[in-house]
Each structure stands twice: as C-alpha cells, then as structure tokens.
Design an enzyme around this catalytic site. Structure first.
Site, PDB file in Angstrom:
ATOM      1  N   PHE A 122       1.208  -4.338 -10.179  1.00  0.00           N
ATOM      2  CA  PHE A 122       1.856  -4.434  -8.869  1.00  0.00           C
ATOM      3  C   PHE A 122       0.741  -4.399  -7.835  1.00  0.00           C
ATOM      4  CE2 PHE A 122       3.915  -1.851  -5.397  1.00  0.00           C
ATOM      5  CZ  PHE A 122       5.090  -2.559  -5.195  1.00  0.00           C
ATOM      6  N   ALA A 123       0.505  -5.513  -7.161  1.00  0.00           N
ATOM      7  CA  ALA A 123      -0.644  -5.606  -6.268  1.00  0.00           C
ATOM      8  C   ALA A 123      -0.188  -5.587  -4.809  1.00  0.00           C
ATOM      9  CB  ALA A 123      -1.453  -6.868  -6.592  1.00  0.00           C
ATOM     10  N   GLY A 341     -11.036  31.935 -17.400  1.00  0.00           N
ATOM     11  CA  GLY A 341     -12.269  31.162 -17.610  1.00  0.00           C
ATOM     12  C   GLY A 341     -12.025  29.958 -18.507  1.00  0.00           C
ATOM     13  N   GLU A 364       2.079   5.730  -5.478  1.00  0.00           N
ATOM     14  CA  GLU A 364       3.476   5.354  -5.189  1.00  0.00           C
ATOM     15  C   GLU A 364       4.006   6.071  -3.936  1.00  0.00           C
ATOM     16  OE1 GLU A 364       6.080   4.382  -8.351  1.00  0.00           O
ATOM     17  OE2 GLU A 364       4.447   3.852  -9.710  1.00  0.00           O
ATOM     18  N   THR A 366       2.107   8.719  -0.765  1.00  0.00           N
ATOM     19  CA  THR A 366       1.615  10.105  -0.668  1.00  0.00           C
ATOM     20  C   THR A 366       2.769  11.045  -0.314  1.00  0.00           C
ATOM     21  OG1 THR A 366       1.203   9.847   1.684  1.00  0.00           O
ATOM     22  CG2 THR A 366      -0.639   9.329   0.214  1.00  0.00           C
ATOM     23  N   SER A 367       2.512  12.337  -0.437  1.00  0.00           N
ATOM     24  CA  SER A 367       3.542  13.327  -0.039  1.00  0.00           C
ATOM     25  C   SER A 367       3.916  13.132   1.425  1.00  0.00           C
ATOM     26  CB  SER A 367       3.009  14.750  -0.248  1.00  0.00           C
ATOM     27  OG  SER A 367       2.922  15.004  -1.629  1.00  0.00           O
TER      28      SER A 367
HETATM   29  N1  COS Z   1      14.864  -0.415   0.347  1.00  0.00           N
HETATM   30  C1  COS Z   1      15.121  -1.637   0.869  1.00  0.00           C
HETATM   31  N2  COS Z   1      14.573  -2.042   2.031  1.00  0.00           N
HETATM   32  C2  COS Z   1      13.740  -1.203   2.671  1.00  0.00           C
HETATM   33  C3  COS Z   1      13.435   0.074   2.179  1.00  0.00           C
HETATM   34  C4  COS Z   1      14.033   0.462   0.947  1.00  0.00           C
HETATM   35  N3  COS Z   1      13.793   1.660   0.415  1.00  0.00           N
HETATM   36  N4  COS Z   1      12.571   0.677   3.008  1.00  0.00           N
HETATM   37  C5  COS Z   1      12.351  -0.177   4.021  1.00  0.00           C
HETATM   38  N5  COS Z   1      13.054  -1.315   3.804  1.00  0.00           N
HETATM   39  C6  COS Z   1      13.111  -2.498   4.671  1.00  0.00           C
HETATM   40  C7  COS Z   1      13.638  -2.089   6.032  1.00  0.00           C
HETATM   41  O1  COS Z   1      15.036  -2.128   6.049  1.00  0.00           O
HETATM   42  C8  COS Z   1      12.991  -3.106   6.932  1.00  0.00           C
HETATM   43  O2  COS Z   1      13.721  -4.311   6.878  1.00  0.00           O
HETATM   44  P1  COS Z   1      14.468  -4.854   8.226  1.00  0.00           P
HETATM   45  O3  COS Z   1      13.379  -5.033   9.237  1.00  0.00           O
HETATM   46  O4  COS Z   1      15.082  -6.127   7.754  1.00  0.00           O
HETATM   47  O5  COS Z   1      15.441  -3.776   8.574  1.00  0.00           O
HETATM   48  C9  COS Z   1      11.666  -3.400   6.273  1.00  0.00           C
HETATM   49  O6  COS Z   1      11.800  -3.009   4.897  1.00  0.00           O
HETATM   50  C10 COS Z   1      10.521  -2.653   6.930  1.00  0.00           C
HETATM   51  O7  COS Z   1      10.777  -1.276   6.828  1.00  0.00           O
HETATM   52  P2  COS Z   1      10.137  -0.226   7.838  1.00  0.00           P
HETATM   53  O8  COS Z   1      10.359  -0.697   9.231  1.00  0.00           O
HETATM   54  O9  COS Z   1      10.640   1.105   7.451  1.00  0.00           O
HETATM   55  O10 COS Z   1       8.572  -0.370   7.506  1.00  0.00           O
HETATM   56  P3  COS Z   1       7.328   0.466   8.001  1.00  0.00           P
HETATM   57  O11 COS Z   1       6.182  -0.458   8.087  1.00  0.00           O
HETATM   58  O12 COS Z   1       7.676   1.287   9.173  1.00  0.00           O
HETATM   59  O13 COS Z   1       6.905   1.487   6.803  1.00  0.00           O
HETATM   60  C11 COS Z   1       6.867   2.941   4.931  1.00  0.00           C
HETATM   61  C12 COS Z   1       7.613   1.968   5.851  1.00  0.00           C
HETATM   62  C13 COS Z   1       5.860   3.873   5.582  1.00  0.00           C
HETATM   63  C14 COS Z   1       7.980   3.737   4.333  1.00  0.00           C
HETATM   64  C15 COS Z   1       6.164   2.059   3.876  1.00  0.00           C
HETATM   65  O14 COS Z   1       5.080   1.367   4.427  1.00  0.00           O
HETATM   66  C16 COS Z   1       5.709   2.798   2.648  1.00  0.00           C
HETATM   67  O15 COS Z   1       6.509   3.151   1.776  1.00  0.00           O
HETATM   68  N6  COS Z   1       4.394   3.041   2.565  1.00  0.00           N
HETATM   69  C17 COS Z   1       3.817   3.616   1.364  1.00  0.00           C
HETATM   70  C18 COS Z   1       3.443   2.535   0.448  1.00  0.00           C
HETATM   71  C19 COS Z   1       3.194   3.061  -0.893  1.00  0.00           C
HETATM   72  O16 COS Z   1       3.982   3.787  -1.489  1.00  0.00           O
HETATM   73  N7  COS Z   1       2.048   2.685  -1.428  1.00  0.00           N
HETATM   74  C20 COS Z   1       1.697   3.144  -2.721  1.00  0.00           C
HETATM   75  C21 COS Z   1       0.968   2.097  -3.408  1.00  0.00           C
HETATM   76  S1  COS Z   1       1.946   1.130  -4.384  1.00  0.00           S
HETATM   77  S2  COS Z   1       1.724   2.029  -6.141  1.00  0.00           S
END
Ligand code: COS
Length: 383
Positions: A122-123, A341, A364, A366-367
């Site tokens: 997953f990239a 130890g 996946e 952070t906290s």
């Molecule tokens: N399920 C379905 N759709 C989702 C969703 C979910 N759980 N979460 C968000 N969306 C959708 C939103 O509804 C929005 O769509 P619309 O504009 O059509 O309403 C879109 O995705 C964007 O969502 P949002 O505005 O919440 O995006 P943000 O950029 O504000 O950020 C976070 C969201 C911070 C939650 C996100 O960037 C994130 O999860 N970051 C962490 C990434 C991660 O886990 N990385 C780990 C590496 S991968 S192993």
C-alpha cells in the site's frame, strides 16, 4: 459468519499450534537474520493465511472481520514480522481492490494474492506526506492510453517483496487536497518503478520496508483502481479503518504473549526467598497489564462485530487503535520491569518485543491522528 463454528475453531487451533510449534522457535533466528525462512512462507501460504480476508470466490477464506481479528489474536502471539508477511495481502495491500476495484481488476489479482503467489503493498506515505496523507505529491499525468507517474513513496511495508502496489497519486493538480487523489494498481517490474534500499529499523526484524520510486512510470488506463479518478483518498481512508482494527488485534495478541512470558518468569524467579510473583508490587503490574489487554480485546471484538453489521466504525476503529497500541506499549514496558536486568538484555525476547511494539503507535496512523479522527467525528456527529 463466513465459516461454520467447527471449521473456524479448526482454523484457530491450527494457527495456535503453528505459532507455538513453528514460529516461536524461530523468533531469535528471524531477528538475527532479518528474514523469514522461505519454507515458513510456503507453510503460511498452504494454511491459506495470505487470503484470510479475500472473498472465497477469488480463492480466499473470506473471513468476517470478527473471524479475522480472532485469527490475528493467535497469529500475533509471536514476532510481528510473521504477521507482517501476510498483513498487506489481507489488509492495506488488497482491501482497496476488494472495496473499490472493478471486477476485471479483482479477477486479475485477488486469486494470486489469496494464494500468496503475489505480495501486495500500500503506497500512500511520502517523504513530505505522512500524517497529512491528503497533501501527497506523487503525480499521475493523464496521457494517451494511460497515465505517467512521478514521485516517491516512503516506508512502504513489504515493498521489497511486492509484485503489486496500490499507489495513491494526484491526477488533478488543480485540487491540492483529498479530491485530486486517485489510486492505481501497479505491478512490480513496470518500467520507471524502482525500489530504494531496505530500511534499517528499530525493531520488527524480518519485516521489510523501503522507498518506491516512480520516474516517468507509464501505466495503462485500466490500472486506475475502480476506473474512477478522484476516489483514491476515500479508498485509502476506508482501507485504514479496517487496517486499524486488524493492527489493534495484533496489539492485543502481543500484549497477551508478553503477559504470559512475564507471569511465567515471575513465578519462576525467586528473590528474597520467594517467587517474585508473590510480591504485591509485581502482582500490581501483572494485574494492570491483564486488565488493559482484556479491555482492548473486548473493544476490538465489539468493533469488529459492528463492522460485520455494516455499521460505520471509523471512530471506534480509531479508538481501538489508539487504546490497543498505547496499551501494548505500557504492557511491554511493565514486562521489561518484571524481567528486571534480564528484560534489558538483547535477544532475551522481551527486549525485542519492547522495540517491536513501538511501531504500533506510529503506523496506520499515529496515536495523535487517531485522537484527531475520534474527536473530529464526535464534533461532526453533533451536527
Ligand atoms: N471513510 C470514508 N471516507 C473518508 C473517511 C473514512 N474513514 N475519512 C475521510 N473520508 C473522506 C471524507 O469524507 C472526505 O471526503 P469529502 O470531501 O467527499 O467529504 C475526504 O475523505 C477527505 O477527508 P478529510 O477532510 O477528513 O481529510 P483530511 O486531509 O482533513 O485528513 C486524516 C484526514 C488526518 C484523518 C487523514 O489524513 C489520515 O488518516 N492521516 C493518517 C494517514 C495514515 O494513517 N498514514 C499511515 C500510513 S499508511 S500505513
């Protein structure tokens, strides 16, 4: 339930036995050599573990979320590298395809992912886009008959072994956020796709990550996941909701494993003329760890059941990931303390789990990202 209760119990028993008899004896070797022996990969494939969550019409076991977390509760009771080998095929590497792929894309890849012949990655993450995933810069420019990708993906789990990448790239440069992002299915060996050196990490030896680099990498139009542009970020978020539950189950499993090791040590180890398990200060650590692991197990099972009822579990999956990953951090810390130890000595096992567990609070999401997801959804639900 996807399996009848007897078949499910048979699967759980065989995973439990496999972990106890085959994987646990190899933990030290895998850590030393930073590699999972090829015969173990074959045995894992023969048990069907690469296809736990892949629907049975494509050759997988098609487990429900509850069944999948129950398997993870067993498979996670050893070095996390073993689980990581099958982690992407069951989770973030295949779920985008299962959720949003076209029928043709599913037929093309899922059977080989289920059998373990093909490993997927997953990239999403990039050097400048980690927690802020929607700011990703990798571009996919539309050309005659397809797209041309440019950009770098970072810390990509299983990339050194992957035959297939689900790649998130910006198809619409005029949309800087989530809306401009699309997902692509790109095979290893595609000209213009190359890998960086394997990352050296704090823990989880035997599980590998590296950069995935796209330089004028041309892919056909049918590489676009689901055949629709602009859906990639939503796909990524849905995949992560599910992945976070799976990781939470793995945290529970690791916690239960180190509690078991700590208890055995506390009963055998004598100080001041008696087993240290008789001392109430040691008992307090054991009891706190047992209580927290049990709480996380209940949360994960309950949320998995809600997901199987097709409820929206985005908030609760984030609660599970937040609590379970922080919980296992506290549990492995107490385990080191109980071992004294011996717990600090490299390759004793506990020291290794202490390092391995640290990743759970980071990947996946952070906290802090889980906290943001939870609180934002709470505010949104208020209307
Ligand atoms: N399920 C379905 N759709 C989702 C969703 C979910 N759980 N979460 C968000 N969306 C959708 C939103 O509804 C929005 O769509 P619309 O504009 O059509 O309403 C879109 O995705 C964007 O969502 P949002 O505005 O919440 O995006 P943000 O950029 O504000 O950020 C976070 C969201 C911070 C939650 C996100 O960037 C994130 O999860 N970051 C962490 C990434 C991660 O886990 N990385 C780990 C590496 S991968 S192993």
């Amino acid at each position: 339930m996807a399996l009848d209760s007897e078949t499910m119990q048979g699967l759980l028993d065989s995973v439990t036995r496999f972990v106890r008899e085959r994987l646990r004896p190899l933990e030290h070797q895998v850590a030393q050599e930073d590699r999972i022996p090829p015969e173990i990969r074959r045995e894992i494939a023969d048990m069907g573990l690469f296809g736990l969550s892949i629907p049975d019409e494509y050759g997988g076991l098609g487990l429900t979320m509850e069944e999948e977390v129950r398997v993870a509760f067993e498979l996670g009771r050893t070095s996390p590298a073993f689980r990581s080998l099958i982690g992407t095929n069951n989770g973030i590497g295949s779920q985008g395809l299962i959720m949003d792929g076209t029928e043709e894309q599913k037929q093309r890849y899922l059977p080989r992912l289920a059998s373990g012949e093909l490993i997927s990655s997953f990239a999403l993450t990039e050097p400048e886009a980690g927690s802020d995933a929607a700011s990703l810069k990798t571009s996919a420019r539309k050309v005659e008959g397809g797209y041309v990708l440019n950009g770098t993906k970072r810390f990509i789990t299983n990339a050194p072994h992957a035959g297939l990448f689900t790649v998130f790239a910006r198809t619409d440069p005029s949309q800087p956020g989530a809306k401009g992002v699309s997902a692509f299915l790109i095979e290893a060996g595609t000209p213009g796709l190359s890998l960086g050196p394997v990352d050296r990490k704090m823990g989880q030896s035997g599980a590998h990550t590296c950069d995935v680099i796209f330089e004028d990498c041309r892919v056909p139009a049918d590489a676009l996941l689901g055949g629709r542009e602009g859906q990639g970020f939503r796909t990524a978020m849905k995949v992560l909701d599910r992945g976070r539950l799976h990781i939470s189950a793995v945290c529970v499993a690791m916690a239960e494993r180190v509690i078991e090791d700590s208890l055995r040590y506390a009963v055998e180890r004598k100080q001041f003329g008696q087993p240290i398990a008789e001392f109430q200060l040691v008992q307090a650590m054991l009891a706190d760890s047992r209580t927290e692991a049990y709480a996380a197990r209940c949360m994960v099972l309950e949320t998995a059941r809600a997901k199987d009822r097709a409820e929206d579990v985005a908030t609760d999956a984030a609660c599970c990931k937040l609590f379970a990953s922080e919980m296992v951090g506290r549990v492995v810390d107490r385990a080191v303390q109980i071992h004294g130890g011996a717990g600090y000595i490299a390759d004793h096992g506990i020291e290794r789990f202490y390092r391995d567990a640290r990743l759970f609070r980071i990947y996946e999401g952070t906290s802090q990202i889980q906290q943001i997801v939870i609180a934002r959804n709470m505010v949104k639900a208020l209307g």
